[in-house]
Enzyme design. Structure first.
Site, PDB file in Angstrom:
ATOM      1  CB  CYS A  79      36.989  39.736  35.549  1.00 10.65           C
ATOM      2  SG  CYS A  79      38.292  39.116  34.474  1.00 10.65           S
ATOM      3  CG  ASP A  81      33.923  33.124  36.251  1.00  9.21           C
ATOM      4  OD1 ASP A  81      34.265  32.958  35.059  1.00  9.21           O
ATOM      5  OD2 ASP A  81      34.656  32.881  37.218  1.00  9.21           O
ATOM      6  NE  ARG A  92      33.985  37.287  34.908  1.00 11.97           N
ATOM      7  CZ  ARG A  92      33.876  37.167  36.214  1.00 11.97           C
ATOM      8  NH1 ARG A  92      32.712  37.464  36.796  1.00 11.97           N
ATOM      9  NH2 ARG A  92      34.884  36.763  36.955  1.00 11.97           N
TER      10      ARG A  92
HETATM   11  P1  4NP Z   1      37.462  35.770  34.371  1.00 14.32           P
HETATM   12  O1  4NP Z   1      37.171  34.188  34.409  1.00 14.32           O
HETATM   13  O2  4NP Z   1      37.527  36.229  35.800  1.00 14.32           O
HETATM   14  O3  4NP Z   1      36.264  36.306  33.653  1.00 14.32           O
HETATM   15  O4  4NP Z   1      38.753  35.962  33.617  1.00 14.32           O
HETATM   16  C1  4NP Z   1      37.962  33.292  35.140  1.00 14.32           C
HETATM   17  C2  4NP Z   1      39.121  32.822  34.596  1.00 14.32           C
HETATM   18  C3  4NP Z   1      39.897  31.907  35.295  1.00 14.32           C
HETATM   19  C4  4NP Z   1      39.485  31.487  36.540  1.00 14.32           C
HETATM   20  C5  4NP Z   1      38.307  31.974  37.085  1.00 14.32           C
HETATM   21  C6  4NP Z   1      37.551  32.888  36.377  1.00 14.32           C
HETATM   22  N1  4NP Z   1      40.241  30.522  37.239  1.00 14.32           N
HETATM   23  O5  4NP Z   1      39.815  30.132  38.339  1.00 14.32           O
HETATM   24  O6  4NP Z   1      41.308  30.104  36.763  1.00 14.32           O
END
Ligand code: 4NP
Length: 156
Positions: free
Chosen positions: A8, A124, A14
């Site tokens: 991800c 997300d 995710r």
């Molecule tokens: P992930 O979610 O891609 O599902 O781990 C996110 C976690 C952090 C961030 C964006 C999406 N961020 O911008 O810090």
């Protein structure tokens, strides 16, 4: 042993959930497959999974407290047999790092395991409420069961 990588953006919501859920599904079916995860971005390297992701999985008796975020590196094309991304951005970020047809063939969006070619993204959940994490759980569980079934039919 076959190795699967879940990808991800941050590797704190995710993909660590996908790692835990898919690992759990293979274990329940006594299938030896290694599952890991990574993020395309490096913002959260070394961090534990988001507390909301951990809490959602605890409801389903899955413990991901030992997972730590890492960033995707091109060497992973050698390490892993399959690379599943959560959304379209993750897909293009990984796909464009691939240098050969063989590497490109390893990459797909996770929900295409259930709905081939539909490119359905796992949204997300980072900026939303806890219902986002439940939705991620149910989508990934569906994909995990499909992966297990595919794996079983392949082995026959
Ligand atoms: P992930 O979610 O891609 O599902 O781990 C996110 C976690 C952090 C961030 C964006 C999406 N961020 O911008 O810090």
């Amino acid at each position: 042993m076959e190795k699967i990588l879940m990808v991800c953006l941050g590797n704190i919501c995710r993909s660590p959930m996908a790692e835990g859920i898919v690992q759990d599904a293979f274990r329940r079916h006594n299938i030896a497959v290694e599952v890991h995860s990574a993020g395309t971005a490096g913002y959260h390297i070394g961090e534990s999974a988001d507390p909301r992701a951990q809490a959602e999985l605890r409801k389903h008796q899955i413990d991901i407290s030992n997972e730590r975020a890492q960033q995707f590196i091109p060497e992973f094309f050698q390490t892993y047999d399959f690379i599943f991304t959560m959304d379209r951005n993750n897909f293009s970020d990984v796909y464009y790092l691939a240098e050969t047809e063989e590497e490109r063939a390893k990459v797909d969006m996770l929900m295409n395991v259930v709905y081939p070619g539909e490119n359905i993204p796992i949204p997300d959940p980072y900026y939303g409420g806890s219902s986002g994490f439940s939705q991620v759980y149910s989508m990934i569980s569906e994909a995990a069961e499909a992966l297990v079934q595919n794996y079983k039919s392949k082995k026959k």
